[in-house]
Design an enzyme around this catalytic site. Structure first.
Site, PDB file in Angstrom:
ATOM      1  N   PHE A 149       0.810  -1.225   0.000  1.00 58.36           N
ATOM      2  CA  PHE A 149       0.000   0.000   0.000  1.00 58.36           C
ATOM      3  C   PHE A 149       0.836   1.265   0.000  1.00 58.36           C
ATOM      4  O   PHE A 149       0.352   2.328  -0.376  1.00 58.36           O
ATOM      5  CB  PHE A 149      -0.937   0.015   1.234  1.00 58.36           C
ATOM      6  N   LYS A 173      -1.158  -7.158  -9.257  1.00 56.41           N
ATOM      7  CA  LYS A 173      -2.145  -7.249  -8.162  1.00 56.41           C
ATOM      8  C   LYS A 173      -1.716  -6.204  -7.130  1.00 56.41           C
ATOM      9  O   LYS A 173      -0.880  -6.448  -6.277  1.00 56.41           O
ATOM     10  CB  LYS A 173      -2.117  -8.662  -7.555  1.00 56.41           C
ATOM     11  N   GLU A 176      -4.987  -3.719  -2.028  1.00 55.84           N
ATOM     12  CA  GLU A 176      -6.428  -3.458  -2.003  1.00 55.84           C
ATOM     13  C   GLU A 176      -6.760  -2.196  -1.199  1.00 55.84           C
ATOM     14  O   GLU A 176      -7.884  -1.716  -1.217  1.00 55.84           O
ATOM     15  CB  GLU A 176      -7.192  -4.668  -1.450  1.00 55.84           C
ATOM     16  N   SER A 226       5.291  -7.047   3.271  1.00 55.95           N
ATOM     17  CA  SER A 226       5.847  -7.389   4.582  1.00 55.95           C
ATOM     18  C   SER A 226       6.629  -8.702   4.516  1.00 55.95           C
ATOM     19  O   SER A 226       6.395  -9.543   3.637  1.00 55.95           O
ATOM     20  CB  SER A 226       4.721  -7.481   5.601  1.00 55.95           C
ATOM     21  N   CYS A 281       9.568   1.700   3.422  1.00 57.98           N
ATOM     22  CA  CYS A 281      10.482   0.584   3.739  1.00 57.98           C
ATOM     23  C   CYS A 281      11.894   1.096   3.938  1.00 57.98           C
ATOM     24  O   CYS A 281      12.742   0.397   4.469  1.00 57.98           O
ATOM     25  CB  CYS A 281      10.451  -0.459   2.636  1.00 57.98           C
ATOM     26  N   GLU A 382       9.331  -4.349  13.032  1.00 56.70           N
ATOM     27  CA  GLU A 382       9.006  -3.215  12.163  1.00 56.70           C
ATOM     28  C   GLU A 382       7.681  -2.612  12.627  1.00 56.70           C
ATOM     29  O   GLU A 382       6.669  -3.317  12.686  1.00 56.70           O
ATOM     30  CB  GLU A 382       8.882  -3.687  10.707  1.00 56.70           C
TER      31      GLU A 382
HETATM   32  P1  NAD Z   1       1.471  -6.686   2.944  1.00 56.49           P
HETATM   33  O1  NAD Z   1       2.500  -7.742   3.001  1.00 56.49           O
HETATM   34  O2  NAD Z   1       0.354  -6.706   3.912  1.00 56.49           O
HETATM   35  O3  NAD Z   1       0.773  -6.664   1.496  1.00 56.49           O
HETATM   36  C1  NAD Z   1       1.541  -6.658   0.307  1.00 56.49           C
HETATM   37  C2  NAD Z   1       0.730  -7.342  -0.797  1.00 56.49           C
HETATM   38  O4  NAD Z   1       0.496  -8.691  -0.427  1.00 56.49           O
HETATM   39  C3  NAD Z   1      -0.638  -6.705  -1.027  1.00 56.49           C
HETATM   40  O5  NAD Z   1      -0.891  -6.678  -2.402  1.00 56.49           O
HETATM   41  C4  NAD Z   1      -1.581  -7.647  -0.304  1.00 56.49           C
HETATM   42  O6  NAD Z   1      -2.868  -7.685  -0.872  1.00 56.49           O
HETATM   43  C5  NAD Z   1      -0.887  -8.980  -0.439  1.00 56.49           C
HETATM   44  N1  NAD Z   1      -1.183  -9.885   0.685  1.00 56.49           N
HETATM   45  C6  NAD Z   1      -1.471  -9.537   1.965  1.00 56.49           C
HETATM   46  N2  NAD Z   1      -1.676 -10.644   2.713  1.00 56.49           N
HETATM   47  C7  NAD Z   1      -1.509 -11.706   1.896  1.00 56.49           C
HETATM   48  C8  NAD Z   1      -1.574 -13.104   2.086  1.00 56.49           C
HETATM   49  N3  NAD Z   1      -1.856 -13.649   3.270  1.00 56.49           N
HETATM   50  N4  NAD Z   1      -1.335 -13.904   1.027  1.00 56.49           N
HETATM   51  C9  NAD Z   1      -1.027 -13.378  -0.165  1.00 56.49           C
HETATM   52  N5  NAD Z   1      -0.952 -12.056  -0.404  1.00 56.49           N
HETATM   53  C10 NAD Z   1      -1.179 -11.219   0.612  1.00 56.49           C
HETATM   54  O7  NAD Z   1       2.264  -5.280   3.005  1.00 56.49           O
HETATM   55  P2  NAD Z   1       1.646  -3.838   3.129  1.00 56.49           P
HETATM   56  O8  NAD Z   1       1.113  -3.644   4.503  1.00 56.49           O
HETATM   57  O9  NAD Z   1       0.778  -3.523   1.967  1.00 56.49           O
HETATM   58  O10 NAD Z   1       2.978  -2.958   2.942  1.00 56.49           O
HETATM   59  C11 NAD Z   1       3.837  -2.630   3.990  1.00 56.49           C
HETATM   60  C12 NAD Z   1       5.021  -3.566   4.053  1.00 56.49           C
HETATM   61  O11 NAD Z   1       5.714  -3.563   2.804  1.00 56.49           O
HETATM   62  C13 NAD Z   1       6.055  -3.156   5.081  1.00 56.49           C
HETATM   63  O12 NAD Z   1       6.513  -4.298   5.746  1.00 56.49           O
HETATM   64  C14 NAD Z   1       7.162  -2.530   4.258  1.00 56.49           C
HETATM   65  O13 NAD Z   1       8.447  -2.564   4.850  1.00 56.49           O
HETATM   66  C15 NAD Z   1       7.112  -3.375   3.039  1.00 56.49           C
HETATM   67  N6  NAD Z   1       7.734  -2.715   1.894  1.00 56.49           N
HETATM   68  C16 NAD Z   1       8.937  -3.168   1.506  1.00 56.49           C
HETATM   69  C17 NAD Z   1       9.578  -2.545   0.449  1.00 56.49           C
HETATM   70  C18 NAD Z   1      10.931  -3.013   0.011  1.00 56.49           C
HETATM   71  O14 NAD Z   1      11.366  -2.570  -1.025  1.00 56.49           O
HETATM   72  N7  NAD Z   1      11.599  -3.877   0.723  1.00 56.49           N
HETATM   73  C19 NAD Z   1       8.967  -1.473  -0.214  1.00 56.49           C
HETATM   74  C20 NAD Z   1       7.708  -1.054   0.209  1.00 56.49           C
HETATM   75  C21 NAD Z   1       7.096  -1.684   1.270  1.00 56.49           C
END
Ligand code: NAD
Length: 497
Positions: A149, A173, A176, A226, A281, A382
């Site tokens: 997000f 994808k 959401e 994450s 991140c 985090e």
């Molecule tokens: P998230 O892991 O909750 O979601 C990321 C994606 O995975 C979304 O599209 C979501 O719909 C999907 N998703 C969520 N739960 C899922 C599941 N159980 N099974 C399959 N897909 C699933 O992350 P977020 O809250 O949207 O973003 C924040 C996180 O992203 C933080 O941990 C941040 O550090 C990380 N991030 C990392 C980088 C990097 O380059 N390392 C960059 C941006 C964000």
């Protein structure tokens, strides 16, 4: 209220039945849109569209593929403000911050526009007598991107411009929680003339992702999110024979040495810890202050954190917007309680702010902890919010040991005027992106972005040359044109004569 859609084979696909979820404006707490959650059939439909577009797209000359991206770049620049408004409305970050992130994404498009040069390959004449050899890179096939997000426009742009420039077709994808910017970009790609099916957007949650992971037609998956989900995606997709790059969470440290320019270091910490409400991140969430730097930095930070201007992202006075959702807001507040209970010194508590007219928004003020220790949960985990932990260290050795021992290794920075300490840190720090007097060392598009340790799963970082390698398969050709002279059967392992 907007009813959002998927984008499949060049068309907005609205489905009236099936699951869906709310999209909120985090500044007001109001629901502003409803987004459909793709089921297995809808997700497979998008993958099928990408599959049927692939052969023609892959055989389109790279110079022509790049022309679509040049046009897309022009359209994106024209609509940048509008996209920033969309990002701010659904994510909450300030407009200038949204514009900055879109610009960083567009730099990847600029890089991808030069794809004919990048894909030129290698040629060696006469590797053996009358034998030539060359290497080429061919597209993987159908690639998928699953994005978080916090950068709804930039992170997708880390992926699809290079993937499609290399001749792949793509299924995105997005998160959401803020899906409108990717849908806007899909329309601009269509307006740029990109053939239908080359780029598709599937909205949804874990169901859509699970379908992507299982579908045998998907060749490569890029994930950013994450760590717990990144690890699952990596394990499952690689078990299904796919290429995977899965970037996860972070806990970025910034070491402040006693010889650093303290005003510069505190400016850097303010921006890096509290910009985008800490939902980056590459945010700095731990300041490791060495020796006398501890008191100096706290003296400067405390008043500035207390007076941070928190407000809606579309107010030009705001330095920091709200958190993304009510649940995340509650989670970050819970971490502040945990820190207090663990014995960290809470110097500025962001839980008490009230914004007139925005009482239902997810606003948290800047929060500053001092005397945080490595055994505390607020140090280890985090938080992804506007919470900065200051850890005191006696020496450079102790400070860099902390960086190296942390389970995350995305970015790490050092502020110092000592070239020796800076060089030593650059050389040995166990993190993928290092800053020297630069707090958020996000690499430019022509370099590659990626952490180490639990911040990445997979072998390739994102964008730049690493991105090109991820989205292409290497093929090496060895060729001889018979001259009429036969050398007979060769039973030994061939070596060039
Ligand atoms: P998230 O892991 O909750 O979601 C990321 C994606 O995975 C979304 O599209 C979501 O719909 C999907 N998703 C969520 N739960 C899922 C599941 N159980 N099974 C399959 N897909 C699933 O992350 P977020 O809250 O949207 O973003 C924040 C996180 O992203 C933080 O941990 C941040 O550090 C990380 N991030 C990392 C980088 C990097 O380059 N390392 C960059 C941006 C964000």
């Amino acid at each position: 209220m907007d009813k959002l859609h998927h984008f499949i084979n060049g068309n907005a696909v609205k489905l009236s039945n099936g699951r869906s979820g709310p999209v909120f404006n985090p500044s007001s707490g109001e629901q502003i849109a409803e987004v459909p959650y793709a089921d297995e059939d809808t997700t497979n439909e998008a993958i099928a569209a990408a599959k049927s577009a692939f052969p023609e797209w892959a055989s389109t000359p790279s110079v022509q593929r790049a022309r679509f991206l040049f046009k897309f770049l022009e359209l994106m620049n024209r609509h940048k403000e509008e996209i920033a408004q969309i990002v701010t409305r659904e994510h909450g970050k300030t407009i200038p911050d949204a514009i900055g992130s879109i610009t960083r994404g567009l730099e990847v498009v600029e890089f991808a526009c030069g794809i004919p040069q990048v894909l030129k390959g290698e040629f060696s004449e006469n590797v053996g007598t009358d034998i030539d050899s060359w290497s080429i890179r061919q597209p993987v096939g159908i690639c998928a991107g699953i994005t978080p997000f916090n950068f709804p426009a930039m992170v997708p742009m880390w992926m699809f411009p290079i993937a499609i420039a290399c001749g792949n077709t793509f299924v995105l994808k997005p998160s959401e929680k803020d899906p409108s910017a990717p849908l806007f970009m899909a329309n601009l790609l269509k307006e740029a003339g990109l053939p239908d099916g080359v780029f598709n957007v599937i909205n949804g949650d874990a169901e859509a992702v699970t379908t992507i992971l299982k579908n045998p037609d998907i060749g490569a998956i890029s994930f950013v999110g994450s760590t717990s989900i990144a690890e699952k995606i990596y394990t499952s997709a690689s078990a299904n024979g796919k290429r995977v790059q899965a970037l996860g969470g972070a806990k970025n440290h910034m070491i402040v040495m006693p010889d650093a320019d303290m005003d510069q270091a505190s400016d850097a910490l303010m921006g890096a810890a509290f910009g985008s409400a800490g939902e980056r991140c590459m945010a700095v969430s731990v300041a490791v202050a060495v020796g006398s730097a501890g008191d100096e930095i706290i003296k400067r930070l405390s008043p500035r954190v207390s007076s941070l201007k928190v407000g809606p992202g579309n107010d030009s006075q705001s330095e920091m917007g709200p958190l993304i959702t009510k649940q995340h807001f509650e989670k970050v507040k819970e971490y502040i309680k945990i820190g207090e209970n663990e014995g960290a010194e809470l110097l500025v508590d962001g839980r008490n702010i009230k914004l007139q007219g925005y009482e239902n928004g997810y606003f948290l003020g800047g929060t500053l902890f001092d005397k945080v220790t490595p055994s505390m949960r607020i140090y280890k985990e985090e938080i992804f919010g506007p919470v900065l932990s200051v850890v005191r260290a006696k020496s450079f050795e102790e400070a860099s040991y902390l960086v190296d021992k942390h389970e995350y290794g995305n970015g790490a920075a050092i502020f110092t005027r000592d070239g020796d300490a800076a060089r030593e840190f650059t050389h040995r720090a166990q993190a993928g992106m290092i800053g020297v007097n630069v707090p958020i060392p996000v690499p430019m598009a022509f370099h590659s972005f990626g952490g180490w340790k639990k911040s990445i799963f997979g072998d390739h970082s994102i964008h730049g040359t690493e991105g090109v390698h991820f989205y292409t398969k290497l093929k090496t050709v060895t060729s001889r044109w018979p001259t009429g002279i036969r050398s007979g059967a060769e039973y030994n392992f061939p070596s060039m004569k």
